[in-house]
Structure formats: structure tokens, C-alpha cells
Design an enzyme around this catalytic site. Structure first.
Site, mmCIF file in Angstrom:
data_model
loop_
_atom_site.group_PDB
_atom_site.id
_atom_site.type_symbol
_atom_site.label_atom_id
_atom_site.label_comp_id
_atom_site.label_asym_id
_atom_site.label_seq_id
_atom_site.Cartn_x
_atom_site.Cartn_y
_atom_site.Cartn_z
ATOM 1 N N TRP A 102 0.832 -1.208 0.000
ATOM 2 C CA TRP A 102 0.000 0.000 0.000
ATOM 3 C C TRP A 102 0.863 1.253 0.000
ATOM 4 O O TRP A 102 0.548 2.232 -0.685
ATOM 5 C CB TRP A 102 -0.979 -0.001 1.169
ATOM 6 C CG TRP A 102 -1.947 -1.134 1.090
ATOM 7 C CD1 TRP A 102 -2.082 -2.163 1.986
ATOM 8 C CD2 TRP A 102 -2.914 -1.390 0.051
ATOM 9 N NE1 TRP A 102 -3.068 -3.031 1.565
ATOM 10 C CE2 TRP A 102 -3.582 -2.579 0.395
ATOM 11 C CE3 TRP A 102 -3.261 -0.730 -1.133
ATOM 12 C CZ2 TRP A 102 -4.597 -3.129 -0.416
ATOM 13 C CZ3 TRP A 102 -4.267 -1.262 -1.932
ATOM 14 C CH2 TRP A 102 -4.916 -2.451 -1.570
ATOM 15 N N ASP A 172 -2.112 6.611 6.376
ATOM 16 C CA ASP A 172 -3.101 5.669 5.853
ATOM 17 C C ASP A 172 -3.429 4.716 6.998
ATOM 18 O O ASP A 172 -2.639 3.834 7.326
ATOM 19 C CB ASP A 172 -2.507 4.919 4.654
ATOM 20 C CG ASP A 172 -3.459 3.860 4.103
ATOM 21 O OD1 ASP A 172 -4.557 3.669 4.673
ATOM 22 O OD2 ASP A 172 -3.098 3.216 3.090
ATOM 23 N N LYS A 196 -12.512 -2.152 6.546
ATOM 24 C CA LYS A 196 -11.778 -3.006 7.471
ATOM 25 C C LYS A 196 -12.286 -2.843 8.906
ATOM 26 O O LYS A 196 -12.580 -3.821 9.557
ATOM 27 C CB LYS A 196 -10.283 -2.713 7.404
ATOM 28 C CG LYS A 196 -9.618 -3.445 6.248
ATOM 29 C CD LYS A 196 -8.916 -2.574 5.286
ATOM 30 C CE LYS A 196 -8.551 -3.333 4.029
ATOM 31 N NZ LYS A 196 -7.764 -2.520 3.128
HETATM 32 C C1 LIG Z 1 -7.191 -2.033 2.078
HETATM 33 C C2 LIG Z 1 -6.157 -1.001 2.142
HETATM 34 C C3 LIG Z 1 -6.033 0.003 1.153
HETATM 35 C C4 LIG Z 1 -6.903 0.033 -0.079
HETATM 36 O O1 LIG Z 1 -8.166 0.457 0.253
HETATM 37 P P1 LIG Z 1 -9.288 0.693 -0.870
HETATM 38 O O2 LIG Z 1 -10.371 1.277 -0.019
HETATM 39 O O3 LIG Z 1 -9.624 -0.650 -1.425
HETATM 40 O O4 LIG Z 1 -8.757 1.620 -1.874
HETATM 41 C C5 LIG Z 1 -5.075 0.962 1.321
HETATM 42 N N1 LIG Z 1 -4.273 0.976 2.388
HETATM 43 C C6 LIG Z 1 -4.347 0.036 3.349
HETATM 44 C C7 LIG Z 1 -3.426 0.099 4.518
HETATM 45 C C8 LIG Z 1 -5.291 -0.977 3.259
HETATM 46 O O5 LIG Z 1 -5.362 -1.909 4.217
#
Ligand SMILES: *Cc1c(COP(=O)(O)O)cnc(C)c1O
Length: 360
Positions: A102, A172, A196
């Protein structure tokens, strides 16, 4: 079929109490005679839903007044572009830490809009640790400093924030938001896809310090400007109404459980059960440096691919699903977000013990 314990990395389990409430309100929300899905986002009933969701989130995360909360679409992946487009406006330089897939995607996107300095990486060991950071390597006049606070695929997390002086930290937090207490004041921007730890896919939460909203790069599309959404209370266009409604109930659920401090205790207890067992086992092995272990995503391996496959299959037969690890790590990964009950984790550890006993 009974409900399973779903160890998926995302979309993932939601609290049963929230699902049941949503189900009760599915066809007739609060005597409106309609589902939230069918409701105009301009209606008073919906305004109340989004306002309450924001208010509850502010309360449980203790978000200061000089931060805006935005409910956007496009997932965390769209933030990979929105962050540089909106924030790379001074020196046009940003620092990034590369702690996994990511982070790499965020870095690749930022490079399109400015100069990116990758200050540290843990790629040399398949991202199984959080790299040491040396302040001397940081860009003094960077517009921001980006981290992925929890690395969903590899199961690592930052336990300490870098010392960046006045440079805003952008995090993030897709896979660990609401899992433990954070001091929002230490961040310029926090962003997270909901699927999540907050609710259904479709809504992305952005918590942004007001002074960072103002002045995006000229090429920035209207929909990718924070200002567009901030000026209109996340209602510039139709927001992901149903996802926000469910996320609001998840925030309420956390509040009723005693807030994020209480959730954190539960999460630490759950993670400890698995890590303690991994540390004592002669068969199973954790893959992450102990000091950097995630509370949310726990990868582990057995000695052979055959045993990994057998374990995943037998676990599924017992109602524990989605334990297969990410293809880049192999083995297993147990994602144990807020909504995973302690009983689910106990059942997993009991099965691991049984599996070890049978495969000595
Ligand atoms: C799942 C995830 C993403 C991607 O998220 P989307 O909502 O599918 O774009 C980005 N960063 C992290 C840390 C993630 O776990």
C-alpha cells in the site's frame, strides 16, 4: 448455515448488533416508510444520520475542532492521489516510508505530482518489520510525511511516530483506525477506507487539519479537492449514503462498548492469545518482528505448503474462514478487527493447538 468467524482482511466482519439493527431498519427507517438506501441525501432524516455519524466519530476519536471529517468515495486508493494533489503545493516535496504494497502504491501516485523522497524501506525482508527512521534523512521543507500506520498484508504497525518537526504527518490508517487510541493532534491527515474497521465498502473517512484543505494544485479535478467536499459537508454530490449510515452505527457500537480505550484492551487481549501461542509453538511460526506486531492482522506459517493448505481447509470446515495469507507472504493471516469476538480468536487458537498435536 450459522454465521462463521470471518478472518478476512477486508471487507471483513461487522458487529452482529449493527447488522441486526440494519436488518430491522432495512425497509422502514425510523418511521420514514423507506429504507436509508431509498432516501434523498438532501432529506432531514438523512442529514441527521450523517451529522450523528460525524458527531459520534468526533467523540470516540476525540477529534479537535480544527479538523474536518469528510465522508468520501473512491477508497483509500483515491487518497493516494488526493493527498499529493492537495498537499504538494509548497516545496512540492514529500517524504514517504515504504512499509509494503500500500505504501508503494501511495508512493507511485505521489511521484506524478511532485518529488518523493523514500526515507526508509523494509522491502529487503518482505516488509516483516518497520524500518528505523533517521531524522537526518528527512526533507526539511517537505509538504508532508506519509506513513502506512498498519500494514494489512504483512501484519506490522508503527508503534511510534517519526519526529518530523512542523511537517504534517499523513497516515493511511485503513486497517487500524478505531482499533487503538491515537492523538489526532499529531497528524495532518488521517485517511481510511471503511471496509476493514468501520463499515461497508464505499465510504472513505478523511480527517484533515483545516489549514491543509485550502490550496490544491491547479490540475486537481473538482471531485478530488478536499475543499469541494469540506465546503459542502461531504454533500457536494451524492455521498455513499448507506455505507455512512452503517459506519455511524459502528461508531455508536464502539461508544457503547466504552470507547476506543475499551476496544483497544479487547484487541490487545485478542492479539496476545495468538502471539503467545505462536511464540510457544514448535510448529506454527509468526512472520513479523516482535516489536512491530500488528493488533489487527496476524500472519503465520506452517513448515510446508501442504500443511498450510490443510490447516486452511480444516479451519474452514470448522467455521473459521478466509485464513489464507496474502499471495506475497503465503501461509495464513488472521485479521482480527474490532468486530471479531474474543470467542472467535479462542476458537482459532484452540484449533491451532489441536492441529499441532495432530501433526507432531
Ligand atoms: C485495504 C487497504 C487500502 C486500499 O483500500 P481501498 O479502499 O480498497 O482503496 C489501502 N491501504 C491500506 C493500509 C489498506 O489496508
Amino acid at each position: 448455515m450459522n454465521r462463521v468467524y470471518n478472518f478476512s482482511a477486508g471487507p471483513s466482519m461487522l458487529p452482529i448488533e449493527v447488522l441486526e439493527k440494519a436488518s430491522k431498519e432495512m425497509t422502514n427507517y425510523n418511521n420514514t416508510g423507506m429504507s436509508v438506501m431509498e432516501m434523498s441525501h438532501r432529506s432531514a432524516a438523512y442529514q441527521d444520520i450523517i451529522d450523528t455519524a460525524e458527531k459520534t466519530l468526533r467523540e470516540i476519536m476525540n477529534i479537535p475542532d480544527n479538523y474536518k471529517v469528510l465522508f468520501l468515495q473512491g477508497g483509500a486508493s483515491t487518497q493516494f492521489a488526493m493527498i499529493p494533489l492537495n498537499l504538494l503545493t509548497g516545496s512540492k516535496k514529500a517524504d514517504y516510508v515504504n512499509t509494503g504494497a500500500w505504501s508503494k502504491k501511495a508512493i507511485a501516485e505521489a511521484k506524478k505530482y511532485g518529488e518523493v523522497n523514500v526515507v526508509a524501506s523494509s522491502e529487503d525482508k518482505t516488509f516483516t518489520y518497520i524500518p528505523e527512521l533517521d531524522k537526518e534523512t528527512f526533507t526539511k521543507d517537505a509538504d508532508y510525511f506519509h506513513i502506512t500506520s498498519n500494514n494489512t498484508i504483512y501484519g506490522t504497525k508503527f508503534n511510534e511516530l517519526p519526529d518530523v518537526g512542523d511537517v504534517p504527518i499523513v497516515a493511511d490508517m485503513s486497517s487500524n483506525i478505531l482499533s487503538e487510541e491515537v492523538d489526532v493532534n499529531k497528524y495532518g491527515v488521517i485517511y481510511a477506507g471503511a471496509q476493514k474497521n468501520m463499515g461497508p465498502a464505499g465510504v472513505t473517512v478523511v480527517i484533515i487539519r483545516e489549514d491543509l484543505i485550502g490550496d490544491p494544485q491547479d490540475i486537481t479535478p473538482t471531485m478530488l479537492k478536499y475543499k469541494t467536499h469540506s465546503d459542502k459537508g461531504s454533500m457536494f454530490n451524492t455521498p455513499p449514503t448507506y455505507s455512512i449510515y452503517v459506519a455511524g452505527m459502528v461508531f455508536e457500537w464502539i461508544k457503547e462498548l466504552g470507547g476506543i480505550g475499551a476496544i483497544q484492551k479487547r484487541n490487545e487481549e485478542k492479539a496476545k492469545l495468538i502471539y503467545d501461542y505462536l511464540d510457544s509453538s514448535k510448529l506454527f511460526k509468526g512472520t513479523v518482528a516482535q516489536k512491530d506486531r500488528s493488533l489487527m492482522n496476524i500472519p503465520f506459517v506452517l513448515p510446508t505448503d501442504e500443511l498450510n493448505a490443510e490447516f486452511i481447509k480444516e479451519a474452514a470446515d470448522r467455521g473459521m474462514v478466509n485464513l489464507k495469507g496474502h499471495r506475497t507472504v503465503g501461509g495464513m493471516r488472521a485479521s482480527i478487527y474490532n468486530a471479531m469476538p474474543l470467542e472467535g480468536v479462542k476458537k482459532l487458537v484452540d484449533f491451532m493447538k489441536e492441529f499441532e498435536e495432530n501433526n507432531k
